[in-house]
Scaffold this active site. Sequence first.
Site, PDB file in Angstrom:
ATOM      1  N   GLU A 142       1.657  -5.200  18.235  1.00 49.79           N
ATOM      2  CA  GLU A 142       1.080  -6.325  17.509  1.00 49.79           C
ATOM      3  C   GLU A 142      -0.415  -6.433  17.796  1.00 49.79           C
ATOM      4  O   GLU A 142      -1.233  -6.615  16.887  1.00 49.79           O
ATOM      5  CB  GLU A 142       1.804  -7.612  17.913  1.00 49.79           C
ATOM      6  CG  GLU A 142       1.421  -8.829  17.098  1.00 49.79           C
ATOM      7  CD  GLU A 142       2.215 -10.065  17.492  1.00 49.79           C
ATOM      8  OE1 GLU A 142       1.939 -11.140  16.931  1.00 49.79           O
ATOM      9  OE2 GLU A 142       3.099  -9.966  18.380  1.00 49.79           O
TER      10      GLU A 142
ATOM     11  N   GLY B 121       2.762 -18.337  17.801  1.00 51.72           N
ATOM     12  CA  GLY B 121       3.594 -19.419  18.285  1.00 51.72           C
ATOM     13  C   GLY B 121       4.270 -19.115  19.603  1.00 51.72           C
ATOM     14  O   GLY B 121       4.489 -20.002  20.425  1.00 51.72           O
ATOM     15  N   ALA B 122       4.620 -17.829  19.820  1.00 51.12           N
ATOM     16  CA  ALA B 122       5.361 -17.468  21.027  1.00 51.12           C
ATOM     17  C   ALA B 122       4.616 -16.486  21.934  1.00 51.12           C
ATOM     18  O   ALA B 122       5.011 -16.298  23.079  1.00 51.12           O
ATOM     19  CB  ALA B 122       6.725 -16.873  20.654  1.00 51.12           C
ATOM     20  N   SER B 123       3.562 -15.849  21.443  1.00 52.34           N
ATOM     21  CA  SER B 123       2.828 -14.898  22.292  1.00 52.34           C
ATOM     22  C   SER B 123       1.356 -14.899  21.931  1.00 52.34           C
ATOM     23  O   SER B 123       0.945 -15.431  20.893  1.00 52.34           O
ATOM     24  CB  SER B 123       3.402 -13.479  22.135  1.00 52.34           C
ATOM     25  OG  SER B 123       3.131 -12.969  20.843  1.00 52.34           O
ATOM     26  N   THR B 124       0.556 -14.285  22.800  1.00 50.87           N
ATOM     27  CA  THR B 124      -0.870 -14.117  22.532  1.00 50.87           C
ATOM     28  C   THR B 124      -1.261 -12.712  22.955  1.00 50.87           C
ATOM     29  O   THR B 124      -0.674 -12.148  23.892  1.00 50.87           O
ATOM     30  CB  THR B 124      -1.715 -15.182  23.266  1.00 50.87           C
ATOM     31  OG1 THR B 124      -3.085 -15.059  22.861  1.00 50.87           O
ATOM     32  CG2 THR B 124      -1.619 -15.043  24.776  1.00 50.87           C
ATOM     33  N   GLN B 125      -2.233 -12.124  22.246  1.00 52.10           N
ATOM     34  CA  GLN B 125      -2.648 -10.740  22.498  1.00 52.10           C
ATOM     35  C   GLN B 125      -4.166 -10.635  22.629  1.00 52.10           C
ATOM     36  O   GLN B 125      -4.903 -11.341  21.944  1.00 52.10           O
ATOM     37  CB  GLN B 125      -2.222  -9.814  21.351  1.00 52.10           C
ATOM     38  CG  GLN B 125      -0.748  -9.504  21.300  1.00 52.10           C
ATOM     39  CD  GLN B 125       0.089 -10.651  20.755  1.00 52.10           C
ATOM     40  OE1 GLN B 125       1.071 -11.058  21.363  1.00 52.10           O
ATOM     41  NE2 GLN B 125      -0.309 -11.195  19.604  1.00 52.10           N
TER      42      GLN B 125
END
Length: 496
Positions: A167, A208-212
Amino acid sequence: MMANKKPFTSAIIGTLVALSIIALVLSLVKVEDVTLPPTVKYGMVFDAGSSHTSLFVYEWDSDKENDTGVVSQTLSCDVQGPGISSYAYDPPRAGDSLRECLDKALKVVPAAKQRDVPAYLGATAGMRLLREQNSSVADQVLAEVTKTMQEYPVDFKGARILTGEEEGAYGWITINYLLDSFTEFSPKAHTWLRPEVANIFGALDLGGASTQISFVPEGSVLNQNEASKFTLYGYNYNIYTHSYLCYGQNEMLKRLAKELIVASAPSTRVCHPCYPKGYNETVRLSAFRASPCTDRSDARLPAGDSTVTLEGRGNASGCLAAVRELFNFSACGQSRDCTFDGVYQPPLRGQFIAFSAFYYNFKFLNLTEGQPLATAREAIEQLCTRSWEDLSSSYPKEDPKRLPKYCANANYILTLLLDAYKFNETSWKNIFFQMKAGSADVGWTLGYMLNLTNMIPAEAPTRVKGHMPSLWAAAITFIILTLVLGLTALLLLLWM
């Protein structure tokens, strides 16, 4: 008889001379490539995120495949309802939710081309969490999505769950492809040039559930678990990319609420420093046991399925302090190459595009025009002190479920960027909050499609745009015609 031949010969020679002159004149004019009208191709990608799903349709000229800067976004469609992971208890609804956007997509793609359209569905952190909870249910959701997609006249290539690193990496590809950072055509040199490596952008994505976070570091990536390697247009890129599951803004809000509840137990009325004063929210304790991010087995959480009321206090400094507690900064010790929770990260390098929830939260605060960090801090602090009555009357069109959470989200973004990723007062100006580059939305979907369709070649582009320099064309044409003329004249003289 000789008398008849001479005028005939003179006429032929005169005609050939005239044709040679005409050919020379024409050759001095720009010679453009003569091709048939280009055939437009299409591709579509579903971004099945944790909170919602979106469909993007792209198009490009088939005669420019493996070129650059030619893919454009034709349609973006937001699927009604929550993300597909929310249909764990009714998987068929996950597939049905896609139909409206699929119908819209088929209206922009000509019927004769629909069956050749590569179509993909990529699911991200919401489905990664569901797979952790119940892999068979996650498979059922993907199966229902596949079933629906196969009913439509497109070349469906499959539905799959992306890793967090994929992602992040595909988002990085999208940004730099759209901004012509990989390669650009020089009209002066009639060739493709590689821009300076310093012009390669980093990517900051908050879902909403992760960050990259993804970027090209100064040296090599020491921890190969955090490295992604690509060969694009003849150059090798070794990028650092890391995805933090459970650190997306929705899961962050759940974790924050849970920690506040645990700290206030056994009271059922809990002070929430980030919510505006006058705003109350009632939650069930069972909601915190439904996600791996809030640790269903945490013994600190009160037993049973009672309800708790979160009462807003509008405390800016208290909110920032509570958000910081969600990070384990001490796990890094004295290491400079570390963010939090003991995760390795090389020093930041270059400029970054911050998109998705980074952009939407700062857009609400009017902080997407390159304002300095001090201005951002002040705007966030002022927002956090406003009452619920003030906010709701000032923003009547804003979603009442989203409005009370901007204070927590903004403080979370500050903590993530400054304390975790280690931006500072100086490097803050290297962050650009935006959701579009050119006419396309920034996100992982375009990079995903470009990669799977081989639209970005590993080798450097060799096809030169435009036309052959006119003098070269003239010279070649003139030489050929002169030879023809000379041979023809010789044959005629021998015949005479």
